[in-house]
Design a protein around this motif. Structure first.
Motif, PDB file in Angstrom:
ATOM      1  N   SER A 257       1.038  43.256  -4.357  1.00 34.72           N
ATOM      2  CA  SER A 257       0.766  42.648  -2.949  1.00 34.72           C
ATOM      3  C   SER A 257       1.150  43.455  -1.715  1.00 34.72           C
ATOM      4  O   SER A 257       1.019  43.140  -0.591  1.00 34.72           O
ATOM      5  N   LEU A 258       2.173  44.532  -1.913  1.00 30.14           N
ATOM      6  CA  LEU A 258       2.737  45.114  -0.671  1.00 30.14           C
ATOM      7  C   LEU A 258       1.702  46.539  -0.278  1.00 30.14           C
ATOM      8  O   LEU A 258       2.209  47.062   0.881  1.00 30.14           O
ATOM      9  N   VAL A 259       0.619  46.760  -1.020  1.00 33.46           N
ATOM     10  CA  VAL A 259      -0.007  47.869  -0.696  1.00 33.46           C
ATOM     11  C   VAL A 259      -0.730  47.601   0.675  1.00 33.46           C
ATOM     12  O   VAL A 259      -0.871  48.712   1.361  1.00 33.46           O
ATOM     13  N   GLU A 260      -1.136  46.617   0.862  1.00 31.49           N
ATOM     14  CA  GLU A 260      -1.923  46.262   2.255  1.00 31.49           C
ATOM     15  C   GLU A 260      -1.038  45.190   2.930  1.00 31.49           C
ATOM     16  O   GLU A 260      -1.683  44.407   3.722  1.00 31.49           O
ATOM     17  N   CYS A 261       0.287  45.066   2.629  1.00 27.97           N
ATOM     18  CA  CYS A 261       0.972  43.833   3.434  1.00 27.97           C
ATOM     19  C   CYS A 261       1.150  44.595   4.906  1.00 27.97           C
ATOM     20  O   CYS A 261       0.633  45.556   5.494  1.00 27.97           O
ATOM     21  N   GLU A 262       1.565  43.798   5.858  1.00 29.92           N
ATOM     22  CA  GLU A 262       1.777  44.017   7.228  1.00 29.92           C
ATOM     23  C   GLU A 262       2.477  44.971   7.522  1.00 29.92           C
ATOM     24  O   GLU A 262       2.179  45.872   8.449  1.00 29.92           O
ATOM     25  N   ARG A 263       3.485  45.647   6.880  1.00 30.14           N
ATOM     26  CA  ARG A 263       4.155  46.579   7.272  1.00 30.14           C
ATOM     27  C   ARG A 263       3.647  47.972   6.485  1.00 30.14           C
ATOM     28  O   ARG A 263       4.195  48.938   6.620  1.00 30.14           O
ATOM     29  N   SER A 264       2.788  47.780   5.508  1.00 29.94           N
ATOM     30  CA  SER A 264       2.227  49.047   4.901  1.00 29.94           C
ATOM     31  C   SER A 264       1.362  49.808   5.806  1.00 29.94           C
ATOM     32  O   SER A 264       0.704  49.180   6.654  1.00 29.94           O
ATOM     33  N   ARG A 265       1.543  50.960   5.802  1.00 27.80           N
ATOM     34  CA  ARG A 265       1.013  51.997   6.524  1.00 27.80           C
ATOM     35  C   ARG A 265       0.081  52.858   5.413  1.00 27.80           C
ATOM     36  O   ARG A 265      -0.347  54.175   5.998  1.00 27.80           O
TER      37      ARG A 265
END
Length: 297
Positions: A257-265
């Motif tokens: 779920s973190l791969v495309e989260c808000e803080r992911s670049r």
């Protein structure tokens, strides 16, 4: 002869120039050049971003595959490269499993871009990572970058740690102790809980299974113990970002779920890969063209 084997080949001012050029509107090359892409290891992002960069610059491209070459008949890497020099290649982009494959090629008179050498260096990846951080923070000096995961087997970790410190960033590591270098060179080894709280940039690494001889099994507990979980992400500073050179193993080193989260670049890094490689290709070929012009005059 300008080429890019490691970022240590370049001064800080040259690297800053490349980062600036990567953000400059694209201009096609004024001369016809032929680039040979030679990938001896699998690649998606690096290979195809080089191809996209070459196409956008109007370069002629040749794709080399070792399985269809005389390397299968015992030809050396040097003789293969000399062949491409002899038939008129202007630049060779090479990924190779051997660290420092570019050594002992003194007789070669065509420039090389190192697209990754074993667990050694990955200079164009570092350039796109630096570009991503500068876009985010406007600076590199003073940032705390945590490189987390299979550090000792990662060419990305090796290249980034050194160049970031030259720019004044603080670099720490996180991950299993057996996957850390014997010499940390003064860098701290943090737990992932500590890293999440402290990092401005959390740079995750995949487990380099293809470079492991033996050791830790990639068990289901890796994410919980050494990865970036949703709970750890929630504890990160508001301004902190997540990076990853990819390929990403979702649910192993980072929660899916973190791969495309808000803080992911992570996907911005991929986009910047084309920009950074355009800048490197232009820089090397423009230098080559200037020498050719001077010789003709």
């Amino acid at each position: 002869m300008k080429q890019l084997r490691t970022l240590q080949d370049m001064s800080i001012s040259e690297i800053e120039y490349l980062l600036c050029q990567a953000e400059t509107p694209l201009q096609k090359m004024k001369h016809d050049y032929t680039v040979v892409n030679m990938f001896f290891e699998p690649s998606t992002r690096t290979k195809y971003s080089f191809e996209m960069a070459e196409a956008s610059l109007g370069l002629h491209r040749m794709d080399f595959t070792s399985e269809a070459s005389s390397i299968e008949k015992g030809e050396s890497l040097y003789d293969t490269l000399k062949t491409f020099e002899a038939i008129g290649a202007d630049l060779l982009v090479i990924r190779h499993p051997k660290p420092k494959f570019y050594e002992n090629l003194e007789g070669l008179n065509v420039p090389i871009i190192n697209a990754g050498d074993g667990a050694g260096n990955h200079p164009t990846q570092s350039l796109l990572d630096l570009l991503t951080m500068k876009q985010e923070f406007g600076r590199l000096h003073g940032l705390h970058v945590v490189i987390a995961g299979d550090v000792v087997h990662s060419r990305v970790a090796n290249t980034n740690a050194s160049i970031l410190e030259q720019f004044g960033a603080e670099v720490s590591y996180a991950g299993p102790r057996e996957w850390m270098p014997d010499d940390l060179k003064g860098r701290r080894h943090l737990t992932m809980d500590e890293a999440a709280l402290q990092a401005d940039v959390m740079m995750m690494l995949r487990i380099q299974r293809e470079r492991h001889v033996s050791g830790r099994d990639c068990a289901d507990s890796y994410l919980e113990n050494f990865g970036l979980t949703e709970m750890r992400e929630a504890s990160m500073q508001d301004h902190a970002i997540i990076m990853h050179p990819a390929p990403v193993n979702r649910g192993v080193e980072i929660a899916g779920s973190l791969v495309e989260c808000e803080r992911s670049r992570i996907f911005r890094q991929m986009k910047n890969g084309v920009k950074a490689r355009q800048a490197v290709l232009s820089y090397i070929l423009e230098a080559k063209g200037a020498r050719s012009y001077e010789a003709i005059v």
